[in-house]
Design an enzyme around this catalytic site. Structure first.
Site, mmCIF file in Angstrom:
data_model
loop_
_atom_site.group_PDB
_atom_site.id
_atom_site.type_symbol
_atom_site.label_atom_id
_atom_site.label_comp_id
_atom_site.label_asym_id
_atom_site.label_seq_id
_atom_site.Cartn_x
_atom_site.Cartn_y
_atom_site.Cartn_z
ATOM 1 N N HIS A 262 10.196 22.777 -25.561
ATOM 2 C CA HIS A 262 10.395 22.119 -26.859
ATOM 3 C C HIS A 262 9.941 20.645 -26.869
ATOM 4 C CE1 HIS A 262 13.094 21.171 -30.467
ATOM 5 N NE2 HIS A 262 12.321 22.161 -30.868
ATOM 6 N N LYS B 180 7.657 17.269 -27.120
ATOM 7 C CA LYS B 180 6.567 16.845 -28.014
ATOM 8 C C LYS B 180 6.129 15.481 -27.511
ATOM 9 C CE LYS B 180 10.125 18.532 -30.886
ATOM 10 N NZ LYS B 180 9.745 19.869 -30.998
ATOM 11 N N ASP C 23 -3.500 7.804 -20.362
ATOM 12 C CA ASP C 23 -3.932 7.047 -19.179
ATOM 13 C C ASP C 23 -2.808 6.799 -18.170
ATOM 14 O OD1 ASP C 23 -6.498 6.956 -20.189
ATOM 15 O OD2 ASP C 23 -6.231 5.025 -21.168
#
Lengths: 211, 211
Positions: free
Chosen positions: A147, A149, A154
């Site tokens: 779940h 996100k 870099d």
């Protein structure tokens, strides 16, 4: 007495200069560290100029032009990647974000995408598009939802929050995203990405399934 | 020459002491600012000792006792609220988190809960329980999802991430939570909460509906 005064003043001046330099250095350091928050829904505006900065403000679309929105800022942070982009996303169907990832891939940026198995197969998912372009994608193979996100740009900039990479999340829902370079926040995510990436190595998985 | 040396050494010593004090102060300040990350799923363990610290480690449940988990840390951050707790949650069905909020309410902590209208009505939602206890709850009245999952403790600690306040999120899914006191991150959330709280004032809403 004259010499005493001169030497003392010299030492005080040196000390104050050092103090000032130290303060300026500390201030510049804290100014350098990005800590931003973006809220959604984002105003709907043309983002063509972000992908093609040299193009004139054309009128190929009817959306407002040259508007700085939460979404245009998010795109810029993603497109700022120079060497690597690690994505750990529950759902990825936003075509502009997919275009940004493909653009980075064409520039030679190393991209790794870890996503939820179930949501990678839903209609409109961009996971197949990324895979076809040769981007390294791994699907979470566990029975539960991956779940997260978050994105790591870099290895030093973390982009995380409630926002799934979908059009609804960007244009409709109330959502948030944090962009931070605080090492205490970024490093755990870098480590967790590596852990999950290793866990979901398809070769290892296939091997354990066939054992 | 003796006086020159003594005075110079004195000034240098003073300068170095100031430098040291300044460095210690800067270090203490950065150490004071919390920046933590918690990952889920959390190990399942008894959290009774967090609610009742004076109780002995009893054996009323079969879960492991005295284990420090992501969830026990999250509960502790929530329960550290002294004056206020603002919750902006898409989904709230976790009973331990509900118990923590009710406990804070009984201690006199000012609690405001802003939640998604649709998800506040689903089976197992704790929103009704909080409302019945006299906690101030507002449901987002817009047609879209209020997808945030953040809390602000005492107006200075932000708890945010991908984790909905549900049992599945805590015990099954792969999720993250950030706990931070960085003003650049906390203040935008404080401001956004106030904006959304004002927008969803039920009196204002009813008034505009009946106008």
């Amino acid at each position: 007495m004259w010499t005493v005064k001169v030497v003392s003043l010299g030492v005080v001046a040196l000390s104050l200069s050092l103090e000032l330099l130290f303060w300026l250095f500390s201030r510049r350091r804290s100014e350098r560290i990005t800590n931003k928050v973006l809220f959604f829904p984002s105003e709907v505006a043309c983002v063509e100029h972000i992908f093609s900065p040299t193009l004139p403000h054309s009128h190929v679309c009817s959306l407002p032009h040259g508007v700085d929105t939460s979404f245009s800022r998010l795109l810029r942070y993603i497109l700022s990647a120079c060497s690597s982009l690690d994505l750990c996303l529950f759902s990825f169907s936003n075509m502009d974000l997919s275009r940004a990832v493909l653009l980075l891939h064409s520039r030679g940026v190393t991209i790794r995408v870890l996503t939820d198995k179930v949501y990678s197969a839903i209609s409109g998912s961009q996971i197949g598009v990324l895979r076809k372009a040769g981007i390294c994608v791994r699907c979470d193979v566990s029975a539960v939802h991956m779940h997260h996100k978050f994105a790591v740009v870099d290895g030093r900039t973390l982009i995380t929050g409630s926002l799934n990479w979908t059009l609804t999340a960007v244009q409709s829902n109330m959502e948030n995203i944090i962009i931070t370079e605080e090492p205490d926040l970024v490093q755990p995510f870098v480590k967790e990405f590596c852990r999950l990436w290793g866990l979901n190595d398809s070769a290892q998985y296939l091997s354990s399934v066939t054992d």
